[in-house]
Design a protein around this motif. Structure first.
Motif, PDB file in Angstrom:
ATOM      1  N   PHE A  12      11.785   2.873  -8.270  1.00  0.00           N
ATOM      2  CA  PHE A  12      10.489   2.246  -8.025  1.00  0.00           C
ATOM      3  C   PHE A  12      10.226   1.147  -9.054  1.00  0.00           C
ATOM      4  O   PHE A  12      10.347   1.362 -10.253  1.00  0.00           O
ATOM      5  CB  PHE A  12       9.379   3.301  -8.082  1.00  0.00           C
ATOM      6  CG  PHE A  12       8.000   2.743  -7.890  1.00  0.00           C
ATOM      7  CD1 PHE A  12       7.653   2.106  -6.708  1.00  0.00           C
ATOM      8  CD2 PHE A  12       7.055   2.855  -8.887  1.00  0.00           C
ATOM      9  CE1 PHE A  12       6.379   1.576  -6.523  1.00  0.00           C
ATOM     10  CE2 PHE A  12       5.771   2.335  -8.708  1.00  0.00           C
ATOM     11  CZ  PHE A  12       5.433   1.696  -7.532  1.00  0.00           C
ATOM     12  N   TYR A  13       9.894  -0.047  -8.545  1.00  0.00           N
ATOM     13  CA  TYR A  13       9.610  -1.216  -9.379  1.00  0.00           C
ATOM     14  C   TYR A  13       8.193  -1.725  -9.098  1.00  0.00           C
ATOM     15  O   TYR A  13       7.682  -1.560  -7.987  1.00  0.00           O
ATOM     16  CB  TYR A  13      10.584  -2.357  -9.055  1.00  0.00           C
ATOM     17  CG  TYR A  13      12.009  -2.111  -9.465  1.00  0.00           C
ATOM     18  CD1 TYR A  13      12.743  -1.045  -8.957  1.00  0.00           C
ATOM     19  CD2 TYR A  13      12.647  -2.959 -10.345  1.00  0.00           C
ATOM     20  CE1 TYR A  13      14.060  -0.829  -9.329  1.00  0.00           C
ATOM     21  CE2 TYR A  13      13.969  -2.763 -10.716  1.00  0.00           C
ATOM     22  CZ  TYR A  13      14.659  -1.692 -10.204  1.00  0.00           C
ATOM     23  OH  TYR A  13      15.964  -1.491 -10.572  1.00  0.00           O
ATOM     24  N   LEU A  14       7.624  -2.383 -10.089  1.00  0.00           N
ATOM     25  CA  LEU A  14       6.299  -2.981  -9.950  1.00  0.00           C
ATOM     26  C   LEU A  14       6.428  -4.496 -10.017  1.00  0.00           C
ATOM     27  O   LEU A  14       7.130  -5.027 -10.887  1.00  0.00           O
ATOM     28  CB  LEU A  14       5.378  -2.490 -11.077  1.00  0.00           C
ATOM     29  CG  LEU A  14       3.960  -3.059 -11.105  1.00  0.00           C
ATOM     30  CD1 LEU A  14       3.191  -2.688  -9.836  1.00  0.00           C
ATOM     31  CD2 LEU A  14       3.224  -2.564 -12.343  1.00  0.00           C
ATOM     32  N   LYS A  28       1.220   7.472  -8.892  1.00  0.00           N
ATOM     33  CA  LYS A  28       1.376   8.343  -7.715  1.00  0.00           C
ATOM     34  C   LYS A  28       2.599   7.913  -6.885  1.00  0.00           C
ATOM     35  O   LYS A  28       3.399   8.748  -6.461  1.00  0.00           O
ATOM     36  CB  LYS A  28       0.094   8.270  -6.876  1.00  0.00           C
ATOM     37  CG  LYS A  28      -0.060   9.328  -5.844  1.00  0.00           C
ATOM     38  CD  LYS A  28      -1.455   9.188  -5.213  1.00  0.00           C
ATOM     39  CE  LYS A  28      -1.636  10.104  -4.047  1.00  0.00           C
ATOM     40  NZ  LYS A  28      -2.951   9.954  -3.418  1.00  0.00           N
ATOM     41  N   ILE A  29       2.728   6.597  -6.663  1.00  0.00           N
ATOM     42  CA  ILE A  29       3.878   6.078  -5.909  1.00  0.00           C
ATOM     43  C   ILE A  29       5.168   6.385  -6.672  1.00  0.00           C
ATOM     44  O   ILE A  29       6.159   6.817  -6.087  1.00  0.00           O
ATOM     45  CB  ILE A  29       3.756   4.554  -5.647  1.00  0.00           C
ATOM     46  CG1 ILE A  29       2.504   4.231  -4.844  1.00  0.00           C
ATOM     47  CG2 ILE A  29       5.000   4.042  -4.912  1.00  0.00           C
ATOM     48  CD1 ILE A  29       2.174   2.735  -4.775  1.00  0.00           C
ATOM     49  N   ASN A  30       5.157   6.166  -7.981  1.00  0.00           N
ATOM     50  CA  ASN A  30       6.335   6.418  -8.805  1.00  0.00           C
ATOM     51  C   ASN A  30       6.754   7.886  -8.707  1.00  0.00           C
ATOM     52  O   ASN A  30       7.937   8.179  -8.506  1.00  0.00           O
ATOM     53  CB  ASN A  30       6.051   6.042 -10.266  1.00  0.00           C
ATOM     54  CG  ASN A  30       7.271   6.157 -11.140  1.00  0.00           C
ATOM     55  OD1 ASN A  30       8.378   5.809 -10.734  1.00  0.00           O
ATOM     56  ND2 ASN A  30       7.086   6.652 -12.347  1.00  0.00           N
ATOM     57  N   ILE A  77       9.509  -1.603  -4.072  1.00  0.00           N
ATOM     58  CA  ILE A  77       8.836  -2.549  -4.968  1.00  0.00           C
ATOM     59  C   ILE A  77       7.379  -2.657  -4.523  1.00  0.00           C
ATOM     60  O   ILE A  77       7.106  -3.107  -3.407  1.00  0.00           O
ATOM     61  CB  ILE A  77       9.494  -3.944  -4.947  1.00  0.00           C
ATOM     62  CG1 ILE A  77      10.972  -3.861  -5.320  1.00  0.00           C
ATOM     63  CG2 ILE A  77       8.740  -4.903  -5.881  1.00  0.00           C
ATOM     64  CD1 ILE A  77      11.739  -5.159  -5.143  1.00  0.00           C
ATOM     65  N   TYR A  78       6.468  -2.245  -5.395  1.00  0.00           N
ATOM     66  CA  TYR A  78       5.037  -2.336  -5.071  1.00  0.00           C
ATOM     67  C   TYR A  78       4.522  -3.685  -5.533  1.00  0.00           C
ATOM     68  O   TYR A  78       4.604  -4.040  -6.705  1.00  0.00           O
ATOM     69  CB  TYR A  78       4.265  -1.212  -5.763  1.00  0.00           C
ATOM     70  CG  TYR A  78       2.774  -1.284  -5.518  1.00  0.00           C
ATOM     71  CD1 TYR A  78       2.245  -1.001  -4.265  1.00  0.00           C
ATOM     72  CD2 TYR A  78       1.901  -1.640  -6.534  1.00  0.00           C
ATOM     73  CE1 TYR A  78       0.884  -1.071  -4.039  1.00  0.00           C
ATOM     74  CE2 TYR A  78       0.535  -1.706  -6.314  1.00  0.00           C
ATOM     75  CZ  TYR A  78       0.032  -1.427  -5.065  1.00  0.00           C
ATOM     76  OH  TYR A  78      -1.324  -1.502  -4.832  1.00  0.00           O
ATOM     77  N   LYS A 137       0.866  -1.183   0.000  1.00  0.00           N
ATOM     78  CA  LYS A 137       0.000   0.000   0.000  1.00  0.00           C
ATOM     79  C   LYS A 137       0.901   1.231   0.000  1.00  0.00           C
ATOM     80  O   LYS A 137       2.084   1.150   0.321  1.00  0.00           O
ATOM     81  CB  LYS A 137      -0.949   0.001   1.190  1.00  0.00           C
ATOM     82  CG  LYS A 137      -0.289   0.047   2.557  1.00  0.00           C
ATOM     83  CD  LYS A 137      -1.327  -0.071   3.658  1.00  0.00           C
ATOM     84  CE  LYS A 137      -0.787   0.084   5.037  1.00  0.00           C
ATOM     85  NZ  LYS A 137       0.176  -0.864   5.500  1.00  0.00           N
ATOM     86  N   PHE A 138       0.320   2.356  -0.384  1.00  0.00           N
ATOM     87  CA  PHE A 138       1.096   3.595  -0.464  1.00  0.00           C
ATOM     88  C   PHE A 138       0.989   4.341   0.857  1.00  0.00           C
ATOM     89  O   PHE A 138      -0.051   4.892   1.187  1.00  0.00           O
ATOM     90  CB  PHE A 138       0.571   4.448  -1.621  1.00  0.00           C
ATOM     91  CG  PHE A 138       1.333   5.725  -1.847  1.00  0.00           C
ATOM     92  CD1 PHE A 138       2.706   5.797  -1.643  1.00  0.00           C
ATOM     93  CD2 PHE A 138       0.681   6.861  -2.285  1.00  0.00           C
ATOM     94  CE1 PHE A 138       3.406   6.971  -1.874  1.00  0.00           C
ATOM     95  CE2 PHE A 138       1.365   8.040  -2.521  1.00  0.00           C
ATOM     96  CZ  PHE A 138       2.725   8.093  -2.316  1.00  0.00           C
TER      97      PHE A 138
END
Length: 172
Positions: A54-56, A42-44, A26-27, A10-11
């Motif tokens: 930032f990675y997904l 938004k997270i990025n 890492i999300y 979660k953010f």
């Protein structure tokens, strides 16, 4: 100094703000089948503002579309579809593995780094130090330690000749 990878589901800026710029976010949200592009963007944006990568997890196509730094392929993902995609120059693929077979899959998926789990956390994938060391010797890929890292046992990571680790609870 360790290279750190922090898994979030979660953010929450409070947790991200506690990290240094060397920490990669890492999300991964495996509870929802649909990725919320707005949230990921938004997270990025927040990570970029903080100077963090930032990675997904588990969606390389979306990571490319949103111009993220990279993607993380979990051990359960055995797909090779992404090999037909074109990447920007510094886009990185990370993958996780628990055994020799999964390490070979991650190599064939062209992961730049392989997260080997579980070093300390005693679960069905528990390796312990000796099995972990054996698995690191069978690949030329860079290794990231995963599984049960704590403030107490982090001192053991350099003894394994490793400089990277990943986790969730360590960072919270």
């Amino acid at each position: 100094m360790f290279k750190k990878y922090y898994f979030i589901s979660k953010f929450d800026t409070n947790y991200i703000d506690k990290q240094d710029k060397q920490t990669v976010i890492i999300y991964r949200n495996y509870t929802s089948k649909i990725h919320n592009e707005e949230l990921i963007s938004k997270i990025n944006k927040y990570c970029k503002k903080k100077g963090m990568k930032f990675y997904l997890a588990n969606n390389i196509k979306l990571a490319l579309k949103l111009n993220l730094d990279g993607a993380y392929i979990p051990a359960f993902n055995k797909s090779f579809k992404h090999l037909s995609y074109s990447y920007k120059k510094n886009f990185q693929i990370l993958g996780s593995a628990h055994n020799l077979k999964e390490i070979r899959i991650k190599e064939n998926q062209e992961a730049d780094k392989i997260f080997i789990s579980s070093l300390f956390k005693k679960n069905k994938n528990y390796l312990g130090i000796n099995k972990f060391k054996l698995l690191t010797k069978i690949t030329k890929k860079k290794i990231v330690v995963l599984g049960g890292i704590s403030k107490k046992n982090i001192k053991k990571i350099p003894l394994l000749n490793q400089r990277c680790f990943a986790g969730i609870s360590y960072f919270e």
